[in-house]
Design a protein around this motif. Structure first.
Motif, short mmCIF file in Angstrom:
data_model
loop_
_atom_site.label_atom_id
_atom_site.label_comp_id
_atom_site.label_asym_id
_atom_site.label_seq_id
_atom_site.Cartn_x
_atom_site.Cartn_y
_atom_site.Cartn_z
N LEU A 39 35.13 35.11 37.29
CA LEU A 39 34.98 36.54 37.01
C LEU A 39 36.31 37.11 36.55
O LEU A 39 37.36 36.71 37.05
N ILE A 40 36.25 38.04 35.60
CA ILE A 40 37.46 38.76 35.19
C ILE A 40 37.23 40.24 35.48
O ILE A 40 36.22 40.83 35.06
N LEU A 41 38.18 40.82 36.23
CA LEU A 41 38.03 42.20 36.71
C LEU A 41 39.34 42.96 36.53
O LEU A 41 40.41 42.34 36.47
N PRO A 42 39.28 44.28 36.48
CA PRO A 42 40.53 45.04 36.48
C PRO A 42 41.17 44.99 37.86
O PRO A 42 40.47 44.89 38.87
N MET A 43 42.50 45.07 37.90
CA MET A 43 43.19 45.07 39.20
C MET A 43 43.42 46.54 39.60
O MET A 43 44.47 47.12 39.35
N TYR A 44 42.40 47.14 40.19
CA TYR A 44 42.53 48.55 40.61
C TYR A 44 43.41 48.63 41.85
O TYR A 44 43.35 47.75 42.72
N ASP A 45 44.15 49.72 41.97
CA ASP A 45 44.97 49.89 43.18
C ASP A 45 44.10 50.15 44.41
O ASP A 45 44.49 49.82 45.53
N CYS A 46 42.89 50.74 44.19
CA CYS A 46 42.10 51.18 45.34
C CYS A 46 41.00 50.20 45.73
O CYS A 46 40.11 50.53 46.51
N MET A 47 41.03 48.98 45.18
CA MET A 47 39.94 48.05 45.55
C MET A 47 40.15 47.53 46.97
O MET A 47 41.22 47.71 47.55
N ARG A 48 39.12 46.89 47.52
CA ARG A 48 39.18 46.42 48.92
C ARG A 48 39.91 45.07 48.97
O ARG A 48 39.30 44.02 48.96
N HIS A 51 39.00 42.03 51.11
CA HIS A 51 37.93 41.08 50.77
C HIS A 51 38.39 40.00 49.79
O HIS A 51 37.57 39.29 49.23
N ILE A 52 39.70 39.93 49.54
CA ILE A 52 40.20 38.90 48.62
C ILE A 52 41.02 37.90 49.42
O ILE A 52 41.92 38.29 50.18
N TRP A 53 40.71 36.63 49.22
CA TRP A 53 41.48 35.57 49.91
C TRP A 53 42.40 34.88 48.90
O TRP A 53 42.02 34.66 47.75
N GLY A 54 43.60 34.57 49.38
CA GLY A 54 44.52 33.73 48.59
C GLY A 54 44.92 34.32 47.26
O GLY A 54 45.03 33.59 46.27
N TYR A 76 46.23 37.95 38.28
CA TYR A 76 46.19 37.39 39.63
C TYR A 76 44.85 36.71 39.84
O TYR A 76 43.84 37.12 39.26
N CYS A 77 44.88 35.70 40.70
CA CYS A 77 43.62 35.00 40.99
C CYS A 77 43.40 35.01 42.50
O CYS A 77 44.35 34.88 43.28
N GLY A 82 34.32 33.48 48.19
CA GLY A 82 34.02 32.21 47.52
C GLY A 82 33.99 32.26 46.00
O GLY A 82 33.99 31.22 45.36
N ARG A 83 33.94 33.46 45.40
CA ARG A 83 33.90 33.53 43.93
C ARG A 83 35.33 33.56 43.41
O ARG A 83 36.17 34.29 43.95
N VAL A 84 35.58 32.82 42.34
CA VAL A 84 36.93 32.83 41.75
C VAL A 84 37.06 34.05 40.84
O VAL A 84 36.32 34.18 39.85
#
Ligand SMILES: Nc1ncnc2c1ncn2[C@@H]1O[C@H](COP(=O)(O)OP(=O)(O)O[C@H]2O[C@H](CO)[C@@H](O)[C@H](O)[C@H]2O)[C@@H](O)[C@H]1O
Length: 493
Positions: A39-48, A51-54, A76-77, A82-84
């Protein structure tokens, strides 16, 4: 197959509504079926971020062409359950994704045009060669345009695009600046009816139309909504474009992620349950009442969860509260309004009803509380004006919370009226449906549900369990998307 999803949301890390649920749930299902998904997503400052590992640097030197210059980005990755996921962070004065919100800025068009460009640039620079790029809603509508007009000539000639429309209301109409910034340029070429020109305003471009025109396959999120989009005015001016591209357009019913939305394993609810021990549900009702300080009684509890806006039939939502009280039921509302007038209306109702032991109005976004409401309520009302698919009735069904819905869009494909449905036997009906957009229609469906609950609780229970037995997981829709990807994969443009 190697599939890349490019979107502005992915639950639970970035979720403003149903789009986030779909992007996450579909990705997980595709992986379960043996495909490679990123998945490719924007890196928002306000995201949770919890819920992101590693989370780690994946690509430091991404330079994205923009207005004749270049913007430096970091990628960033990390793993979201479990989803990359790759998160793109631009370093420019525009601060595109450091706004404390996902949407609602004056320059949203430019923010997401930039994101779309950056996502393609990332794929190209990092030599990723997905078979399929799956884009969602207006925010990523320019991706197929840039792919076929620019990136195809720079090593990306084999990628094919599936484009999914979750809501026709927001189309991303914009002007020349988007062409200039993204390097598409050539306004005389794009300002044409068969290209990106808006169908209403000849001086504007339309990013959703761009997605329809340039993608290899186009879907919306339920079969009935696909029909509505082609044959009524619900597609907000894009009906003729869909007609011209009808051979590649269809409706695929959304699913829900049965790992995340499942009363049997849900971590956010105090008492897990399934069809076999349905009686456990009542303890969640008790817990919900305690948490929201509602009185304990044998009254039915009706819920509404969702955005508070015109799409959701906000006047009927409001009426549902008072009708529930009139009929001796309780009501819980969890919702957020972006429009100030609707927000103040519900803030007023919240304080007006503050002392009432049978109502609770919770304004804002609260994922955890939503799970307890799905588990604790007896019925969920979805009186939408229009509804491309609707997830709250599907989640409600999974939690044995009987849906009361208006018969539009995906609600028609998922809820079958207990008293009147002609296509389903009594044993396979699962809710209550009304059609007119007025108080009387809503009252009649709510009345039938409340009567069944009060007069024949065993039958009501049976109805709830019949709903739980429906398989609205991603299993079938996942197969359908794989079929679509397969059909376009070797297509010659
Ligand atoms: N205040 C709040 N707090 C916590 N959770 C909240 C919340 N408000 C909403 N949610 C959650 O957000 C999701 C909303 O789902 P909807 O189907 O109503 O999506 P929405 O209309 O945003 O999206 C569009 O896209 C989806 C996906 O394609 C279509 O189903 C839909 O018809 C279309 O309008 C549900 O998971 C719900 O529980």
């Amino acid at each position: 197959m190697y599939i890349v999803q490019i979107a502005s949301e992915c639950a639970p890390v970035i979720k403003a509504g149903g789009l986030g649920d779909v992007v996450y749930g579909l990705s997980r299902e595709l992986e379960n079926k043996g495909h490679c998904v990123e998945l490719i997503l924007p890196m928002y400052d306000c995201m949770r971020y919890d819920h992101i590992w590693g989370l780690h640097d994946a690509y430091r030197d991404l330079w994205v062409p923009w207005y004749g210059g270049r913007i430096h980005c970091s990628v960033y990755c990390g793993w979201v359950h479990g989803r990359v996921c790759f998160f793109i962070e631009p370093h420019s004065e525009d601060n595109f994704f450091h706004r404390g919100c996902y949407y609602g800025c004056n320059d949203d068009n430019m923010r997401f045009a930039f994101f779309s460009k950056a996502a393609l640039q990332f794929l190209q620079q990092s030599n990723k060669c997905p078979d399929i790029i799956h884009c969602h809603d207006w925010q990523t509508g320019l991706i197929p345009v840039m792919l076929y007009e620019i990136y195809k000539y720079n090593g990306m000639e084999f990628q094919r695009v599936c484009y999914t429309i979750h809501n026709f209301k927001h189309q991303g109409t914009c002007g020349n600046e988007v062409l200039e910034a993204t390097g598409l340029n050539r306004p005389e070429y794009y300002y044409q009816y068969d290209k990106l020109q808006d169908n209403f305003n000849p001086f504007a471009l339309n990013m959703m139309k761009a997605g329809i025109v340039y993608s290899n396959a186009v879907t919306t999120v339920s079969p009935h909504h696909a029909w509505e989009a082609e044959h009524t005015d619900i597609s907000c001016g894009l009906g003729h474009t869909l007609y011209l591209h009808r051979d590649k357009f269809q409706g695929v019913l959304n699913g829900i992620d049965f790992e995340f939305w499942n009363p049997k394993v849900d971590k956010y609810i105090p008492f897990n349950y399934a069809c076999e021990d349905f009686e456990q549900k009542q303890y969640n009702k008790k817990a919900l009442r305690e948490r929201l300080k509602l009185s304990d009684s044998d009254k039915p509890l009706i819920a509404y969860i969702g955005r508070l806006d015109a799409q959701k039939g906000v006047h009927l939502v409001h009426h549902a509260i008072y009708h529930a009280l009139e009929r001796g039921a309780q009501f819980v509302l969890l919702g957020a309004a972006t429009e100030p007038s609707i927000n103040s209306w519900f803030v007023h109702e919240q304080s007006f009803l503050a002392e009432n032991p049978d109502v609770h109005i919770e304004l804002g976004f609260n994922e955890e509380l939503s799970h307890l409401i799905y588990a604790g309520a007896d019925m969920i009302v979805v009186p939408s004006n229009y509804e491309p698919c609707g997830l709250t009735q599907i989640i409600g069904l999974k939690y044995g919370t009987v849906p009361i819905v208006r018969g539009v869009g995906g609600l028609v494909n998922t809820v079958f009226d207990w008293d009147y449905d002609q296509m389903h036997s009594k044993e396979t009906r699962n809710g209550f449906v009304f059609f007119d957009l007025d108080n009387y229609a809503l009252e009649s469906a709510m009345g039938r549900a409340i009567d069944l609950y009060n007069i024949n609780p065993d039958l009501f229970c049976q109805l709830a369990i019949q709903g739980m037995e429906y398989d609205y997981s991603w299993n079938h829709p996942g197969d359908k998307y794989i079929e679509i990807y397969d059909s376009i994969r070797h297509q010659w443009e």
